[in-house]
Design a protein around this motif. Structure first.
Motif, PDB file in Angstrom:
ATOM      1  N   ASN A  74      40.009  22.412  15.448  1.00 19.76           N
ATOM      2  CA  ASN A  74      40.343  22.576  16.860  1.00 19.76           C
ATOM      3  C   ASN A  74      39.039  22.704  17.651  1.00 19.76           C
ATOM      4  O   ASN A  74      38.164  23.489  17.289  1.00 19.76           O
ATOM      5  N   PHE A  75      38.886  21.921  18.710  1.00 20.25           N
ATOM      6  CA  PHE A  75      37.697  21.950  19.566  1.00 20.25           C
ATOM      7  C   PHE A  75      38.073  22.508  20.926  1.00 20.25           C
ATOM      8  O   PHE A  75      39.146  22.182  21.471  1.00 20.25           O
ATOM      9  N   ALA A  76      37.177  23.339  21.444  1.00 23.42           N
ATOM     10  CA  ALA A  76      37.388  23.919  22.777  1.00 23.42           C
ATOM     11  C   ALA A  76      36.193  23.561  23.659  1.00 23.42           C
ATOM     12  O   ALA A  76      35.039  23.754  23.265  1.00 23.42           O
ATOM     13  N   THR A  77      36.438  23.025  24.835  1.00 27.97           N
ATOM     14  CA  THR A  77      35.407  22.693  25.830  1.00 27.97           C
ATOM     15  C   THR A  77      35.640  23.566  27.051  1.00 27.97           C
ATOM     16  O   THR A  77      36.762  23.594  27.588  1.00 27.97           O
ATOM     17  N   LYS A  78      34.579  24.252  27.485  1.00 26.21           N
ATOM     18  CA  LYS A  78      34.748  25.211  28.568  1.00 26.21           C
ATOM     19  C   LYS A  78      33.681  24.993  29.637  1.00 26.21           C
ATOM     20  O   LYS A  78      32.488  24.912  29.340  1.00 26.21           O
ATOM     21  N   LEU A  79      34.102  24.886  30.878  1.00 27.19           N
ATOM     22  CA  LEU A  79      33.210  24.818  32.040  1.00 27.19           C
ATOM     23  C   LEU A  79      33.394  26.104  32.834  1.00 27.19           C
ATOM     24  O   LEU A  79      34.516  26.444  33.223  1.00 27.19           O
ATOM     25  N   GLU A  80      32.268  26.809  33.069  1.00 23.40           N
ATOM     26  CA  GLU A  80      32.356  28.122  33.698  1.00 23.40           C
ATOM     27  C   GLU A  80      31.445  28.173  34.921  1.00 23.40           C
ATOM     28  O   GLU A  80      30.317  27.654  34.897  1.00 23.40           O
ATOM     29  N   ILE A  81      31.912  28.784  35.981  1.00 26.85           N
ATOM     30  CA  ILE A  81      31.153  28.942  37.227  1.00 26.85           C
ATOM     31  C   ILE A  81      31.164  30.416  37.605  1.00 26.85           C
ATOM     32  O   ILE A  81      32.226  31.051  37.635  1.00 26.85           O
ATOM     33  N   LEU A  82      29.966  30.929  37.875  1.00 27.17           N
ATOM     34  CA  LEU A  82      29.815  32.304  38.345  1.00 27.17           C
ATOM     35  C   LEU A  82      29.160  32.272  39.716  1.00 27.17           C
ATOM     36  O   LEU A  82      28.116  31.649  39.908  1.00 27.17           O
ATOM     37  N   GLN A  83      29.739  32.927  40.684  1.00 23.95           N
ATOM     38  CA  GLN A  83      29.224  32.910  42.048  1.00 23.95           C
ATOM     39  C   GLN A  83      29.240  34.321  42.624  1.00 23.95           C
ATOM     40  O   GLN A  83      30.311  34.912  42.801  1.00 23.95           O
ATOM     41  N   PRO A  84      28.014  34.887  42.904  1.00 21.28           N
ATOM     42  CA  PRO A  84      27.997  36.212  43.531  1.00 21.28           C
ATOM     43  C   PRO A  84      28.465  36.121  44.981  1.00 21.28           C
ATOM     44  O   PRO A  84      28.052  35.236  45.727  1.00 21.28           O
ATOM     45  N   LEU A  85      29.323  37.026  45.366  1.00 22.14           N
ATOM     46  CA  LEU A  85      29.808  37.088  46.743  1.00 22.14           C
ATOM     47  C   LEU A  85      29.078  38.163  47.544  1.00 22.14           C
ATOM     48  O   LEU A  85      28.580  37.907  48.644  1.00 22.14           O
ATOM     49  N   ILE A  86      29.057  39.350  46.999  1.00 26.07           N
ATOM     50  CA  ILE A  86      28.319  40.449  47.634  1.00 26.07           C
ATOM     51  C   ILE A  86      27.397  41.043  46.580  1.00 26.07           C
ATOM     52  O   ILE A  86      27.838  41.761  45.682  1.00 26.07           O
ATOM     53  N   ASN A  87      26.110  40.693  46.690  1.00 31.08           N
ATOM     54  CA  ASN A  87      25.111  41.155  45.724  1.00 31.08           C
ATOM     55  C   ASN A  87      23.804  41.385  46.488  1.00 31.08           C
ATOM     56  O   ASN A  87      22.867  40.598  46.435  1.00 31.08           O
ATOM     57  N   LEU A  88      23.756  42.483  47.241  1.00 29.12           N
ATOM     58  CA  LEU A  88      22.653  42.713  48.174  1.00 29.12           C
ATOM     59  C   LEU A  88      21.317  42.936  47.472  1.00 29.12           C
ATOM     60  O   LEU A  88      20.273  42.543  47.996  1.00 29.12           O
ATOM     61  N   ASP A  89      21.330  43.558  46.293  1.00 35.23           N
ATOM     62  CA  ASP A  89      20.063  43.777  45.601  1.00 35.23           C
ATOM     63  C   ASP A  89      19.432  42.453  45.173  1.00 35.23           C
ATOM     64  O   ASP A  89      18.211  42.267  45.248  1.00 35.23           O
ATOM     65  N   GLY A  90      20.271  41.494  44.771  1.00 35.37           N
ATOM     66  CA  GLY A  90      19.751  40.175  44.424  1.00 35.37           C
ATOM     67  C   GLY A  90      19.218  39.433  45.638  1.00 35.37           C
ATOM     68  O   GLY A  90      18.222  38.710  45.551  1.00 35.37           O
ATOM     69  N   LEU A  91      19.883  39.619  46.802  1.00 35.24           N
ATOM     70  CA  LEU A  91      19.434  38.975  48.032  1.00 35.24           C
ATOM     71  C   LEU A  91      18.031  39.443  48.411  1.00 35.24           C
ATOM     72  O   LEU A  91      17.133  38.635  48.686  1.00 35.24           O
ATOM     73  N   TYR A  92      17.826  40.765  48.431  1.00 34.37           N
ATOM     74  CA  TYR A  92      16.488  41.295  48.760  1.00 34.37           C
ATOM     75  C   TYR A  92      15.469  40.952  47.676  1.00 34.37           C
ATOM     76  O   TYR A  92      14.282  40.778  47.958  1.00 34.37           O
ATOM     77  N   GLY A  93      15.917  40.841  46.431  1.00 34.33           N
ATOM     78  CA  GLY A  93      15.007  40.453  45.361  1.00 34.33           C
ATOM     79  C   GLY A  93      14.485  39.041  45.558  1.00 34.33           C
ATOM     80  O   GLY A  93      13.293  38.769  45.337  1.00 34.33           O
TER      81      GLY A  93
END
Length: 346
Positions: free
Chosen positions: A20-39
């Motif tokens: 059995n083969f599994a193919t996975k496409l994943e997307i991660l999107q920060p919505l509110i991440n203020l520390d990353g914005l200032y970084g």
């Protein structure tokens, strides 16, 4: 429905192969991440600071090339002075030899004149070596082959002295000042980023999955879409310690920025005074050279009339050459000091 055949020991102990083969496409999107914005803003400020520092280093390299070029001009001018001194020394030696043959001078006078010519010959060789050294340094700055290459300036040493009416002033547009400001700004953004780590983060995620007996097959499909709210309420004072360190780094950068500007102002004040001193030195050295020329002229006339000693004539000739070289050195120092002031206020 289960039957007895489903519990066949032969099948349980040796089942058929299943893949059995599994193919996975994943997307991660920060919505509110203020520390990353200032970084990210801090990283951008650091990059801008690095670019400004690189530009300032380029300006310093231009100053160094300009200094090397002026040193080459000075070396060629000094060579011309020594060559003129050689011609004068040989002329004096010929005159002394004639007087010696006529019995008007002693052997010591002839030896002194010969020693003086030998001294000038040594100075001549030193002047040629100085030209080669200056050429090697220019080739090094230009990243060229330095094996025996000799440069010659297109313009002679600038001997015009322009009196500065107003003192040079520091400019906030200096590249190193702007780099320090950007660096302080980066530390400030890092401090804000560390503060934002105390707030919750909201991130969106999604995935699309494929399942099949064959690779990249599409026999079965599925997807997930959602959002995650994370709030690290207690992390053993790790965030507080990180915030305290960021605050200390920002305060340190601010103090270093202020100290650097203060030191730059001190350097500028000192160089402004050095320019006035160099201007005064040029004027005095020119006067001394003119006076030494007159002294030599008088002693040469008296010597031709038999009224002056050979040693006095040679001393006057030596002093005249020395004063001319000192005058040229004073002009070089004035020109470089002015160029350095322009660099400090650029």
């Amino acid at each position: 429905m289960l039957t007895a055949s489903d519990f066949n020991p032969a099948l349980l102990n040796d089942p058929e192969k299943t893949q059995n083969f599994a193919t996975k496409l994943e997307i991660l999107q920060p919505l509110i991440n203020l520390d990353g914005l200032y970084g990210r803003q801090a990283a951008k400020s650091k990059m801008q600071a690095f670019e400004l520092q690189t530009e300032r280093k380029t300006e310093y390299l231009e100053l160094e090339v300009n200094k090397a070029y002026m040193q080459l001009q000075l070396a060629y001018k000094a060579l011309a002075v020594v060559e003129k001194a050689m011609a004068t020394g040989k002329a004096n030696l010929t005159l002394v030899e004639n007087y010696f043959k006529q019995g008007l001078l002693q052997k010591t006078d002839l030896l002194n004149a010969q020693v003086r010519v030998n001294e000038i010959a040594n100075q001549l060789q030193y002047a040629k070596s100085t030209i080669q050294n200056a050429s090697d340094y220019i080739a090094f700055l230009l990243n060229e082959d330095i094996q025996g290459k000799v440069y010659k300036p297109l313009e002679p040493l600038d001997q015009k002295i322009v009196v500065a009416v107003d003192a040079f002033q520091l400019s906030d547009n200096r590249k190193d000042f702007q780099a320090m400001e950007k660096s302080s700004e980066a530390y400030q953004k890092m401090l804000q980023s560390s503060k934002m780590t105390l707030l919750p983060r909201l991130n969106a995620f999604g995935s699309y999955e494929l399942y099949d007996r064959n690779l990249f097959g599409t026999d079965a499909q599925g997807y997930i879409v959602g959002a995650q709210l994370a709030w690290n309420v207690f992390d053993g004072y790790k965030s507080i310690g990180k915030m305290a360190k960021a605050k200390a780094d920002f305060q340190k950068a601010t103090i270093e920025n202020q100290q650097y500007k203060a030191q730059s102002q001190l350097e500028l004040n000192k160089t402004n005074r050095q320019l006035k001193d160099a201007e005064n030195k040029v004027n005095l050295s020119q006067l001394a050279f003119e006076q030494s020329q007159e002294v030599y002229r008088i002693r040469q006339n008296r010597f031709s009339q038999g009224l002056e000693k050979t040693t006095d004539l040679l001393t006057a000739e030596t002093q005249m050459i020395q004063k001319e070289l000192e005058h040229l050195q004073a002009i070089f120092e004035y020109n470089f000091t002015k160029a350095y002031l322009q660099f400090l206020t650029r």
